[in-house]
Design a protein around this motif. Structure first.
Motif, mmCIF file in Angstrom:
data_model
loop_
_atom_site.group_PDB
_atom_site.id
_atom_site.type_symbol
_atom_site.label_atom_id
_atom_site.label_comp_id
_atom_site.label_asym_id
_atom_site.label_seq_id
_atom_site.Cartn_x
_atom_site.Cartn_y
_atom_site.Cartn_z
ATOM 1 N N GLY A 47 4.016 5.694 -5.174
ATOM 2 C CA GLY A 47 4.025 5.670 -6.630
ATOM 3 C C GLY A 47 2.959 6.592 -7.193
ATOM 4 N N GLY A 48 1.806 6.644 -6.571
ATOM 5 C CA GLY A 48 0.723 7.494 -7.004
ATOM 6 C C GLY A 48 1.053 8.965 -6.819
ATOM 7 N N LYS A 49 1.754 9.312 -5.746
ATOM 8 C CA LYS A 49 2.136 10.714 -5.499
ATOM 9 C C LYS A 49 3.163 11.165 -6.515
ATOM 10 N N VAL B 42 2.355 1.732 -3.385
ATOM 11 C CA VAL B 42 1.338 2.224 -4.316
ATOM 12 C C VAL B 42 1.081 3.708 -4.060
ATOM 13 N N ILE B 43 0.946 4.079 -2.794
ATOM 14 C CA ILE B 43 0.691 5.480 -2.441
ATOM 15 C C ILE B 43 1.855 6.353 -2.893
ATOM 16 N N GLU C 274 0.833 -1.207 0.000
ATOM 17 C CA GLU C 274 0.000 0.000 0.000
ATOM 18 C C GLU C 274 0.868 1.259 0.000
ATOM 19 N N THR D 214 3.436 10.133 -9.541
ATOM 20 C CA THR D 214 2.762 10.300 -10.808
ATOM 21 C C THR D 214 1.958 11.579 -10.811
ATOM 22 N N LYS D 215 1.285 11.935 -9.737
ATOM 23 C CA LYS D 215 0.466 13.134 -9.665
ATOM 24 C C LYS D 215 1.325 14.399 -9.659
#
Length: 102
Positions: free
Chosen positions: A95-97, A92-93, A89, A99-100
């Motif tokens: 990785g998501g930050k 993923v978090i 998790e 990307t954003k």
């Protein structure tokens, strides 16, 4: 001749009497030996019973320890699974930050 017969019978009687005394003594010794042996056997039986009781207690302790170890091992496995899930998790978090923010 009668004197010789009398002497022979007397000698045989004396020897038989001595033999009888020896047999009585032997019987008494054997009875005493049997009593002492029985006492020792009873003592050994009591020792074996005490040893069995101690062995049962040791086995019970081992069994309880093993069962508790299994509980602890399951808890550790559960915690490890949660940590792995949280690592995924977090990855993923993060990785998501990334990307954003780009």
């Amino acid at each position: 001749m009668e004197d010789k017969m009398f002497e022979l019978v007397t000698k045989m009687y004396d020897e038989f009497s001595e033999f009888r005394k020896d047999m009585i003594e032997f019987k008494e010794d054997m009875n005493e030996f049997r009593k002492e042996t029985n006492k020792e056997i009873r003592g050994l039986k009591n020792d074996v019973i005490r040893f069995e009781n101690k062995l049962d207690a040791v086995f019970d302790g081992y069994k309880q320890t093993f069962e508790k170890l299994m509980v602890v091992e399951k808890k550790v496995d559960d915690i490890s699974a949660k940590v792995e899930k949280q690592d995924v998790e977090i990855t993923v978090i993060k990785g998501g930050k990334k990307t954003k923010s780009k």
